[in-house]
Design a protein around this motif. Structure first.
Motif, PDB file in Angstrom:
ATOM      1  N   ASP A 120       0.802  -1.231   0.000  1.00 33.31           N
ATOM      2  CA  ASP A 120       0.000   0.000   0.000  1.00 33.31           C
ATOM      3  C   ASP A 120       0.829   1.273   0.000  1.00 33.31           C
ATOM      4  OD1 ASP A 120       0.959  -0.113   2.596  1.00 33.31           O
ATOM      5  OD2 ASP A 120      -1.016  -0.352   3.535  1.00 33.31           O
ATOM      6  N   GLN A 121       2.166   1.139  -0.054  1.00 34.02           N
ATOM      7  CA  GLN A 121       3.010   2.337  -0.061  1.00 34.02           C
ATOM      8  C   GLN A 121       4.274   2.073  -0.871  1.00 34.02           C
ATOM      9  OE1 GLN A 121       3.968   3.787   3.844  1.00 34.02           O
ATOM     10  NE2 GLN A 121       1.841   3.804   4.533  1.00 34.02           N
ATOM     11  N   GLY A 122       4.850   3.164  -1.394  1.00 34.44           N
ATOM     12  CA  GLY A 122       6.141   3.072  -2.062  1.00 34.44           C
ATOM     13  C   GLY A 122       6.079   3.477  -3.517  1.00 34.44           C
ATOM     14  N   ASP A 123       7.150   3.160  -4.225  1.00 33.23           N
ATOM     15  CA  ASP A 123       7.237   3.466  -5.647  1.00 33.23           C
ATOM     16  C   ASP A 123       6.459   2.434  -6.455  1.00 33.23           C
ATOM     17  OD1 ASP A 123       8.949   5.533  -4.982  1.00 33.23           O
ATOM     18  OD2 ASP A 123      10.755   4.307  -5.272  1.00 33.23           O
ATOM     19  N   ALA A 124       5.914   2.854  -7.574  1.00 36.12           N
ATOM     20  CA  ALA A 124       5.246   1.915  -8.472  1.00 36.12           C
ATOM     21  C   ALA A 124       6.254   0.866  -8.943  1.00 36.12           C
ATOM     22  CB  ALA A 124       4.659   2.659  -9.662  1.00 36.12           C
ATOM     23  N   CYS A 125       5.905  -0.402  -8.777  1.00 34.13           N
ATOM     24  CA  CYS A 125       6.820  -1.482  -9.148  1.00 34.13           C
ATOM     25  C   CYS A 125       6.075  -2.803  -9.127  1.00 34.13           C
ATOM     26  CB  CYS A 125       8.024  -1.532  -8.202  1.00 34.13           C
ATOM     27  SG  CYS A 125       7.598  -1.994  -6.500  1.00 34.13           S
ATOM     28  N   LEU A 126       6.802  -3.838  -9.509  1.00 31.26           N
ATOM     29  CA  LEU A 126       6.245  -5.184  -9.531  1.00 31.26           C
ATOM     30  C   LEU A 126       6.885  -6.054  -8.463  1.00 31.26           C
ATOM     31  CD1 LEU A 126       6.170  -6.065 -13.349  1.00 31.26           C
ATOM     32  CD2 LEU A 126       4.375  -4.999 -11.970  1.00 31.26           C
ATOM     33  N   LEU A 127       6.110  -7.004  -8.002  1.00 30.31           N
ATOM     34  CA  LEU A 127       6.603  -8.165  -7.255  1.00 30.31           C
ATOM     35  C   LEU A 127       6.518  -9.329  -8.233  1.00 30.31           C
ATOM     36  CD1 LEU A 127       7.383  -9.485  -4.452  1.00 30.31           C
ATOM     37  CD2 LEU A 127       4.952 -10.028  -4.239  1.00 30.31           C
ATOM     38  N   CYS A 128       7.678  -9.887  -8.618  1.00 33.16           N
ATOM     39  CA  CYS A 128       7.727 -10.850  -9.722  1.00 33.16           C
ATOM     40  C   CYS A 128       8.165 -12.234  -9.263  1.00 33.16           C
ATOM     41  CB  CYS A 128       8.721 -10.380 -10.793  1.00 33.16           C
ATOM     42  SG  CYS A 128       8.129  -9.036 -11.823  1.00 33.16           S
ATOM     43  N   THR A 129       7.689 -13.243  -9.981  1.00 33.07           N
ATOM     44  CA  THR A 129       8.210 -14.586  -9.771  1.00 33.07           C
ATOM     45  C   THR A 129       9.682 -14.627 -10.163  1.00 33.07           C
ATOM     46  OG1 THR A 129       7.468 -15.237 -11.992  1.00 33.07           O
ATOM     47  CG2 THR A 129       5.979 -15.696 -10.153  1.00 33.07           C
ATOM     48  N   SER A 130      10.432 -15.476  -9.494  1.00 29.47           N
ATOM     49  CA  SER A 130      11.870 -15.548  -9.772  1.00 29.47           C
ATOM     50  C   SER A 130      12.160 -16.263 -11.083  1.00 29.47           C
ATOM     51  CB  SER A 130      12.597 -16.255  -8.625  1.00 29.47           C
ATOM     52  OG  SER A 130      12.104 -17.574  -8.470  1.00 29.47           O
ATOM     53  N   VAL A 131      11.214 -17.071 -11.570  1.00 31.22           N
ATOM     54  CA  VAL A 131      11.405 -17.762 -12.852  1.00 31.22           C
ATOM     55  C   VAL A 131      10.318 -17.328 -13.827  1.00 31.22           C
ATOM     56  CG1 VAL A 131      12.577 -19.774 -11.900  1.00 31.22           C
ATOM     57  CG2 VAL A 131      10.078 -19.760 -12.048  1.00 31.22           C
ATOM     58  N   PRO A 132      10.633 -17.301 -15.119  1.00 28.64           N
ATOM     59  CA  PRO A 132       9.629 -16.951 -16.126  1.00 28.64           C
ATOM     60  C   PRO A 132       8.680 -18.125 -16.392  1.00 28.64           C
ATOM     61  CG  PRO A 132      11.874 -16.504 -16.887  1.00 28.64           C
ATOM     62  CD  PRO A 132      11.977 -17.398 -15.696  1.00 28.64           C
TER      63      PRO A 132
END
Length: 394
Positions: free
Chosen positions: A68-80
Protein backbone atom coordinates in the motif's frame (compact mmCIF):
# COMPACT_ATOMS: atom_id res chain seq x y z
CA UNK A 1 34.24 -18.07 -19.92
CA UNK A 2 30.88 -16.50 -19.26
CA UNK A 3 29.60 -15.65 -15.81
CA UNK A 4 25.96 -14.73 -15.27
CA UNK A 5 25.03 -12.06 -12.74
CA UNK A 6 21.71 -12.24 -10.93
CA UNK A 7 19.31 -9.42 -11.89
CA UNK A 8 19.36 -6.38 -9.62
CA UNK A 9 16.29 -6.97 -7.48
CA UNK A 10 15.35 -6.74 -3.84
CA UNK A 11 14.84 -10.06 -2.11
CA UNK A 12 11.73 -9.69 0.05
CA UNK A 13 12.51 -9.79 3.75
CA UNK A 14 9.79 -12.38 4.22
CA UNK A 15 11.37 -14.71 1.65
CA UNK A 16 13.68 -16.17 4.30
CA UNK A 17 11.64 -15.70 7.49
CA UNK A 18 11.34 -18.66 9.79
CA UNK A 19 8.26 -20.67 9.01
CA UNK A 20 7.03 -23.88 10.58
CA UNK A 21 6.86 -27.18 8.77
CA UNK A 22 3.18 -27.29 9.66
CA UNK A 23 2.53 -24.01 7.83
CA UNK A 24 4.40 -25.09 4.71
CA UNK A 25 2.93 -28.58 4.61
CA UNK A 26 -0.58 -27.21 5.10
CA UNK A 27 -0.06 -25.31 1.82
CA UNK A 28 0.14 -28.56 -0.15
CA UNK A 29 -2.58 -28.91 -2.74
CA UNK A 30 -5.04 -31.83 -3.10
CA UNK A 31 -3.86 -34.90 -5.00
CA UNK A 32 -6.10 -34.30 -8.00
CA UNK A 33 -4.83 -30.75 -8.44
CA UNK A 34 -1.14 -31.60 -8.16
CA UNK A 35 -1.48 -34.52 -10.58
CA UNK A 36 -2.81 -31.95 -13.08
CA UNK A 37 0.30 -29.82 -12.46
CA UNK A 38 -1.14 -27.16 -10.15
CA UNK A 39 1.32 -25.36 -7.85
CA UNK A 40 1.15 -22.46 -5.42
CA UNK A 41 3.15 -19.38 -6.38
CA UNK A 42 2.50 -18.04 -2.87
CA UNK A 43 2.82 -20.39 0.09
CA UNK A 44 0.69 -18.21 2.38
CA UNK A 45 3.52 -17.51 4.83
CA UNK A 46 6.54 -16.11 2.97
CA UNK A 47 7.54 -14.44 -0.28
CA UNK A 48 9.87 -17.30 -1.17
CA UNK A 49 10.11 -17.48 -4.96
CA UNK A 50 9.35 -13.77 -5.49
CA UNK A 51 11.55 -10.75 -6.20
CA UNK A 52 10.74 -7.06 -5.69
CA UNK A 53 11.68 -4.89 -8.65
CA UNK A 54 11.40 -1.55 -6.80
CA UNK A 55 10.88 0.22 -3.48
CA UNK A 56 7.43 -0.65 -2.16
CA UNK A 57 6.29 -2.27 1.08
CA UNK A 58 5.37 -5.71 -0.24
CA UNK A 59 4.74 -8.00 2.73
CA UNK A 60 2.79 -11.00 4.03
CA UNK A 61 -0.07 -10.41 6.46
CA UNK A 62 -2.46 -13.11 7.67
CA UNK A 63 -1.94 -15.35 4.66
CA UNK A 64 -2.09 -12.51 2.11
CA UNK A 65 0.39 -10.55 0.01
CA UNK A 66 -0.22 -6.88 0.82
CA UNK A 67 1.16 -3.59 -0.51
CA UNK A 68 0.00 0.00 0.00
CA UNK A 69 3.01 2.34 -0.06
CA UNK A 70 6.14 3.07 -2.06
CA UNK A 71 7.24 3.47 -5.65
CA UNK A 72 5.25 1.92 -8.47
CA UNK A 73 6.82 -1.48 -9.15
CA UNK A 74 6.25 -5.18 -9.53
CA UNK A 75 6.60 -8.17 -7.26
CA UNK A 76 7.73 -10.85 -9.72
CA UNK A 77 8.21 -14.59 -9.77
CA UNK A 78 11.87 -15.55 -9.77
CA UNK A 79 11.41 -17.76 -12.85
CA UNK A 80 9.63 -16.95 -16.13
CA UNK A 81 6.55 -18.77 -17.40
CA UNK A 82 5.22 -19.18 -20.93
CA UNK A 83 1.89 -21.03 -21.29
CA UNK A 84 -0.19 -21.50 -18.16
CA UNK A 85 -3.45 -21.13 -16.33
CA UNK A 86 -3.21 -18.71 -13.41
CA UNK A 87 -5.82 -18.37 -10.68
CA UNK A 88 -5.77 -15.87 -7.81
CA UNK A 89 -7.93 -13.83 -5.46
CA UNK A 90 -7.61 -10.08 -4.96
CA UNK A 91 -9.11 -7.35 -2.81
CA UNK A 92 -8.56 -3.69 -3.70
CA UNK A 93 -9.57 -0.32 -2.28
CA UNK A 94 -12.03 1.68 -4.43
CA UNK A 95 -9.39 3.86 -6.11
CA UNK A 96 -6.58 1.31 -6.20
CA UNK A 97 -4.62 0.96 -9.42
CA UNK A 98 -2.92 -2.42 -9.58
CA UNK A 99 -2.72 -5.38 -11.90
CA UNK A 100 -1.33 -8.77 -12.81
CA UNK A 101 1.50 -8.77 -15.37
CA UNK A 102 2.16 -11.78 -17.60
CA UNK A 103 5.28 -12.61 -19.63
CA UNK A 104 6.87 -9.51 -18.19
CA UNK A 105 10.45 -8.39 -17.55
CA UNK A 106 11.25 -7.19 -14.04
CA UNK A 107 10.85 -3.57 -15.12
CA UNK A 108 8.46 -3.34 -18.07
CA UNK A 109 8.60 -0.11 -20.08
CA UNK A 110 5.48 -0.31 -22.23
CA UNK A 111 2.59 -2.75 -21.59
CA UNK A 112 1.62 -2.50 -25.24
CA UNK A 113 4.93 -4.05 -26.25
CA UNK A 114 6.91 -5.86 -23.55
CA UNK A 115 4.28 -7.56 -21.35
CA UNK A 116 0.56 -8.19 -20.83
CA UNK A 117 -0.90 -6.08 -18.02
CA UNK A 118 -4.29 -7.26 -16.76
CA UNK A 119 -5.65 -4.33 -14.81
CA UNK A 120 -7.20 -4.05 -11.37
CA UNK A 121 -8.61 -0.55 -11.49
CA UNK A 122 -11.80 1.52 -11.06
CA UNK A 123 -14.37 1.96 -13.82
CA UNK A 124 -13.10 5.48 -14.47
CA UNK A 125 -9.76 4.03 -15.59
CA UNK A 126 -9.30 3.70 -19.39
CA UNK A 127 -8.85 -0.03 -18.75
CA UNK A 128 -11.00 -1.08 -15.76
CA UNK A 129 -10.56 -4.38 -13.91
CA UNK A 130 -10.05 -7.33 -16.23
CA UNK A 131 -8.89 -5.27 -19.21
CA UNK A 132 -5.50 -5.73 -20.85
CA UNK A 133 -3.83 -2.33 -20.68
CA UNK A 134 -3.26 -0.63 -24.07
CA UNK A 135 -4.51 -3.78 -25.78
CA UNK A 136 -8.19 -4.53 -25.06
CA UNK A 137 -10.91 -3.34 -22.67
CA UNK A 138 -12.86 -5.84 -20.60
CA UNK A 139 -16.57 -6.43 -20.51
CA UNK A 140 -18.20 -4.38 -17.75
CA UNK A 141 -17.48 -5.95 -14.37
CA UNK A 142 -18.40 -4.72 -10.89
CA UNK A 143 -16.11 -5.56 -7.97
CA UNK A 144 -17.06 -4.59 -4.43
CA UNK A 145 -13.93 -3.30 -2.61
CA UNK A 146 -15.17 -4.92 0.60
CA UNK A 147 -15.08 -8.41 -0.93
CA UNK A 148 -12.52 -10.83 -2.29
CA UNK A 149 -12.71 -11.50 -6.01
CA UNK A 150 -11.32 -14.27 -8.18
CA UNK A 151 -9.35 -13.75 -11.36
CA UNK A 152 -8.43 -16.51 -13.79
CA UNK A 153 -6.01 -15.93 -16.65
CA UNK A 154 -5.23 -18.45 -19.37
CA UNK A 155 -2.07 -17.59 -21.33
CA UNK A 156 -1.74 -20.05 -24.20
CA UNK A 157 0.40 -19.17 -27.19
CA UNK A 158 -0.63 -15.71 -28.38
CA UNK A 159 -4.08 -15.88 -26.74
CA UNK A 160 -4.93 -14.46 -23.31
CA UNK A 161 -8.32 -15.11 -21.70
CA UNK A 162 -9.42 -13.30 -18.55
CA UNK A 163 -12.32 -14.04 -16.23
CA UNK A 164 -13.34 -12.23 -13.04
CA UNK A 165 -15.62 -13.94 -10.53
CA UNK A 166 -16.26 -16.69 -13.11
CA UNK A 167 -17.41 -14.15 -15.70
CA UNK A 168 -15.46 -14.14 -18.97
CA UNK A 169 -14.50 -10.49 -19.43
CA UNK A 170 -11.66 -10.35 -21.98
CA UNK A 171 -10.35 -12.54 -24.79
CA UNK A 172 -7.32 -11.20 -26.65
CA UNK A 173 -5.04 -12.63 -29.31
CA UNK A 174 -1.74 -10.88 -29.98
CA UNK A 175 -0.75 -10.67 -33.64
CA UNK A 176 2.93 -10.60 -32.69
CA UNK A 177 3.06 -12.40 -29.34
CA UNK A 178 5.60 -12.46 -26.51
CA UNK A 179 7.56 -15.61 -25.86
CA UNK A 180 7.83 -15.89 -22.08
CA UNK A 181 8.44 -13.79 -18.99
CA UNK A 182 7.78 -13.48 -15.31
CA UNK A 183 4.45 -13.17 -13.57
CA UNK A 184 4.22 -9.88 -11.69
CA UNK A 185 1.85 -8.33 -9.18
CA UNK A 186 1.74 -4.55 -9.48
CA UNK A 187 1.76 -1.74 -6.98
CA UNK A 188 0.79 1.56 -8.57
CA UNK A 189 -1.46 3.32 -6.06
CA UNK A 190 -3.85 2.41 -3.25
CA UNK A 191 -3.97 -0.78 -1.20
CA UNK A 192 -4.24 -4.20 -2.80
CA UNK A 193 -4.14 -7.72 -1.36
CA UNK A 194 -3.59 -11.08 -3.07
CA UNK A 195 -4.05 -14.65 -1.90
CA UNK A 196 -4.49 -18.21 -3.15
CA UNK A 197 -2.20 -17.68 -6.17
CA UNK A 198 -2.02 -20.93 -8.12
CA UNK A 199 -0.62 -21.86 -11.52
CA UNK A 200 -0.84 -24.85 -13.86
CA UNK A 201 1.68 -25.05 -16.74
CA UNK A 202 0.23 -25.83 -20.17
CA UNK A 203 1.79 -27.65 -23.11
CA UNK A 204 3.22 -30.58 -21.16
CA UNK A 205 3.90 -33.68 -23.29
CA UNK A 206 4.49 -37.13 -21.82
CA UNK A 207 7.82 -38.83 -22.38
CA UNK A 208 6.52 -42.19 -21.11
CA UNK A 209 5.07 -45.01 -23.18
CA UNK A 210 4.82 -48.79 -22.77
CA UNK A 211 8.06 -49.45 -24.64
CA UNK A 212 10.06 -46.44 -23.38
CA UNK A 213 10.73 -45.50 -26.99
CA UNK A 214 11.79 -41.96 -26.08
CA UNK A 215 14.56 -43.16 -23.80
CA UNK A 216 17.96 -44.83 -24.00
CA UNK A 217 18.71 -47.68 -21.60
CA UNK A 218 22.18 -48.69 -20.41
CA UNK A 219 21.95 -52.48 -19.92
CA UNK A 220 25.60 -52.68 -18.93
CA UNK A 221 24.78 -50.66 -15.79
CA UNK A 222 23.27 -52.36 -12.73
CA UNK A 223 19.57 -51.86 -12.09
CA UNK A 224 16.68 -51.85 -14.53
CA UNK A 225 13.80 -49.77 -15.88
CA UNK A 226 10.47 -51.34 -16.80
CA UNK A 227 6.82 -50.43 -17.27
CA UNK A 228 4.29 -52.00 -14.89
CA UNK A 229 0.83 -53.29 -15.79
CA UNK A 230 -0.52 -49.98 -14.44
CA UNK A 231 1.63 -48.05 -16.92
CA UNK A 232 4.04 -46.77 -14.29
CA UNK A 233 7.77 -46.58 -14.85
CA UNK A 234 9.57 -48.76 -12.30
CA UNK A 235 13.10 -47.78 -11.36
CA UNK A 236 14.80 -50.69 -9.62
CA UNK A 237 18.34 -51.01 -8.38
CA UNK A 238 21.32 -48.92 -9.32
CA UNK A 239 23.66 -47.20 -9.97
CA UNK A 240 21.93 -46.77 -13.32
CA UNK A 241 20.26 -44.25 -15.59
CA UNK A 242 17.53 -43.89 -18.19
CA UNK A 243 18.37 -41.09 -20.64
CA UNK A 244 15.99 -39.13 -22.86
CA UNK A 245 16.77 -39.27 -26.56
CA UNK A 246 15.83 -35.62 -26.86
CA UNK A 247 17.72 -32.70 -25.32
CA UNK A 248 16.10 -29.84 -23.41
CA UNK A 249 17.49 -26.43 -22.43
CA UNK A 250 14.74 -24.31 -20.86
CA UNK A 251 11.73 -26.38 -19.83
CA UNK A 252 8.93 -27.09 -17.37
CA UNK A 253 8.70 -30.66 -16.13
CA UNK A 254 5.98 -32.49 -14.20
CA UNK A 255 6.81 -35.84 -12.59
CA UNK A 256 4.73 -37.96 -10.23
CA UNK A 257 6.79 -40.38 -8.15
CA UNK A 258 6.54 -42.80 -5.22
CA UNK A 259 9.32 -44.01 -2.92
CA UNK A 260 8.08 -46.86 -0.68
CA UNK A 261 10.79 -46.44 1.97
CA UNK A 262 12.02 -43.26 3.67
CA UNK A 263 15.68 -44.07 2.95
CA UNK A 264 15.07 -44.71 -0.74
CA UNK A 265 16.71 -42.34 -3.22
CA UNK A 266 16.38 -41.41 -6.89
CA UNK A 267 16.78 -38.26 -8.95
CA UNK A 268 15.94 -36.35 -12.12
CA UNK A 269 19.04 -35.09 -13.92
CA UNK A 270 18.78 -32.33 -16.52
CA UNK A 271 20.92 -30.49 -19.06
CA UNK A 272 23.11 -33.59 -18.96
CA UNK A 273 26.11 -34.19 -21.20
CA UNK A 274 24.56 -36.71 -23.62
CA UNK A 275 25.91 -40.25 -23.22
CA UNK A 276 27.86 -39.46 -20.05
CA UNK A 277 27.05 -40.86 -16.61
CA UNK A 278 24.63 -38.48 -14.89
CA UNK A 279 26.70 -35.41 -15.74
CA UNK A 280 23.96 -32.84 -15.23
CA UNK A 281 22.11 -30.81 -12.68
CA UNK A 282 20.11 -33.03 -10.33
CA UNK A 283 16.65 -32.47 -8.92
CA UNK A 284 16.69 -34.82 -5.94
CA UNK A 285 14.02 -37.42 -5.14
CA UNK A 286 14.34 -38.28 -1.46
CA UNK A 287 11.80 -38.07 1.38
CA UNK A 288 14.25 -38.96 4.14
CA UNK A 289 14.30 -36.64 7.19
CA UNK A 290 16.79 -35.86 9.93
CA UNK A 291 15.29 -36.41 13.39
CA UNK A 292 11.81 -36.55 11.89
CA UNK A 293 11.90 -32.85 10.96
CA UNK A 294 10.49 -32.02 7.49
CA UNK A 295 12.53 -28.78 7.54
CA UNK A 296 15.75 -30.82 7.69
CA UNK A 297 16.13 -33.21 4.76
CA UNK A 298 18.58 -36.03 5.31
CA UNK A 299 19.78 -36.00 1.70
CA UNK A 300 18.92 -32.68 0.01
CA UNK A 301 15.18 -33.49 -0.11
CA UNK A 302 12.86 -33.93 -3.06
CA UNK A 303 12.94 -30.85 -5.27
CA UNK A 304 16.30 -29.70 -3.94
CA UNK A 305 19.07 -29.04 -6.46
CA UNK A 306 21.60 -31.61 -5.31
CA UNK A 307 24.81 -30.16 -3.84
CA UNK A 308 23.54 -26.66 -4.64
CA UNK A 309 20.42 -25.98 -2.57
CA UNK A 310 18.56 -28.30 -0.21
CA UNK A 311 14.78 -28.38 -0.31
CA UNK A 312 13.49 -26.02 2.39
CA UNK A 313 10.86 -28.62 3.36
CA UNK A 314 10.35 -32.28 2.54
CA UNK A 315 6.82 -32.17 1.16
CA UNK A 316 6.56 -35.74 -0.15
CA UNK A 317 5.54 -38.70 1.99
CA UNK A 318 6.84 -42.25 2.13
CA UNK A 319 4.91 -44.77 0.00
CA UNK A 320 2.57 -42.13 -1.41
CA UNK A 321 2.62 -40.61 -4.88
CA UNK A 322 3.82 -37.01 -4.92
CA UNK A 323 4.45 -34.51 -7.69
CA UNK A 324 7.49 -32.50 -8.66
CA UNK A 325 7.20 -29.48 -10.94
CA UNK A 326 10.67 -28.40 -12.06
CA UNK A 327 11.44 -25.21 -14.00
CA UNK A 328 14.82 -24.53 -15.61
CA UNK A 329 15.17 -21.21 -17.40
CA UNK A 330 18.67 -20.00 -18.13
CA UNK A 331 20.53 -19.88 -14.82
CA UNK A 332 17.28 -19.85 -12.76
CA UNK A 333 15.92 -23.13 -11.40
CA UNK A 334 13.01 -23.82 -9.09
CA UNK A 335 10.95 -26.81 -7.95
CA UNK A 336 7.60 -27.45 -6.28
CA UNK A 337 6.58 -30.65 -4.47
CA UNK A 338 2.88 -31.33 -4.01
CA UNK A 339 2.26 -27.71 -4.95
CA UNK A 340 4.70 -26.11 -2.45
CA UNK A 341 7.84 -24.38 -3.70
CA UNK A 342 10.86 -26.04 -2.11
CA UNK A 343 13.81 -24.60 -4.06
CA UNK A 344 14.73 -21.39 -5.85
CA UNK A 345 18.32 -21.37 -7.09
CA UNK A 346 20.27 -19.12 -9.46
CA UNK A 347 23.48 -20.50 -10.93
CA UNK A 348 25.92 -17.61 -11.04
CA UNK A 349 29.02 -19.76 -11.56
CA UNK A 350 31.24 -19.38 -14.61
CA UNK A 351 30.17 -21.29 -17.69
CA UNK A 352 31.22 -24.90 -18.06
CA UNK A 353 30.11 -27.77 -20.30
CA UNK A 354 29.71 -29.88 -17.15
CA UNK A 355 27.09 -28.47 -14.75
CA UNK A 356 28.82 -30.21 -11.87
CA UNK A 357 31.64 -27.70 -12.35
CA UNK A 358 29.81 -24.57 -13.54
CA UNK A 359 26.87 -22.97 -15.32
CA UNK A 360 25.50 -24.95 -18.26
CA UNK A 361 22.98 -23.11 -20.44
CA UNK A 362 23.26 -25.48 -23.41
CA UNK A 363 20.50 -28.01 -23.88
CA UNK A 364 21.16 -31.48 -22.54
CA UNK A 365 19.37 -34.74 -21.95
CA UNK A 366 17.15 -35.72 -19.04
CA UNK A 367 18.09 -38.72 -16.93
CA UNK A 368 16.11 -40.70 -14.38
CA UNK A 369 18.40 -42.20 -11.77
CA UNK A 370 18.55 -45.56 -10.07
CA UNK A 371 20.64 -44.53 -7.10
CA UNK A 372 21.71 -47.79 -5.44
CA UNK A 373 20.67 -51.45 -5.09
CA UNK A 374 17.90 -50.42 -2.69
CA UNK A 375 16.12 -48.12 -5.15
CA UNK A 376 12.62 -49.32 -6.08
CA UNK A 377 10.71 -46.24 -7.23
CA UNK A 378 7.59 -45.75 -9.33
CA UNK A 379 7.03 -42.83 -11.69
CA UNK A 380 3.40 -42.41 -12.73
CA UNK A 381 3.90 -39.50 -15.12
CA UNK A 382 6.83 -37.64 -16.60
CA UNK A 383 5.84 -34.75 -18.89
CA UNK A 384 7.80 -31.82 -20.27
CA UNK A 385 7.04 -28.50 -21.97
CA UNK A 386 10.04 -27.39 -24.01
CA UNK A 387 10.35 -23.61 -23.73
CA UNK A 388 12.95 -23.52 -26.50
CA UNK A 389 10.50 -24.84 -29.10
CA UNK A 390 8.82 -21.52 -29.86
CA UNK A 391 11.70 -19.17 -29.19
CA UNK A 392 12.32 -16.75 -32.02
CA UNK A 393 15.67 -17.05 -33.75
CA UNK A 394 18.30 -14.66 -32.39
Amino acid sequence: DQQVVKPNVNEPESAQVEVSAEDLLSARLPEKQVSEGWIRLFDGSTLFGWQIAGEANWRVEDGKIVVDQGDACLLCTSVPWKDFELSLEFKADPETNSGVFLRTPLNPKNPAEDCYEVNIAPKANPFPTGGIVKRKKAEDVTTDPADWHTMKLVMDGSRLQVSVDDLDVCDYTDDVGLHEGRIGLQYNSGRVEFRNIRLRPLGLKSLLDDELTKWTKYPEMPGEFSVTEDGNLRVKGGRTQLESKRSFGDFVLLAEYKLPLAEMNSGIFFRCIPGDVMMGYECQLSNELKDGDPLTPADCGTGGIFRRQDARVVAGETDKFATVVLVAHGPAMAAWVNGVQVSDWFDDRKSDENPRRGLRLDAGTLMIQGHDPGTDALIKQFSVADLDDAKPEQ
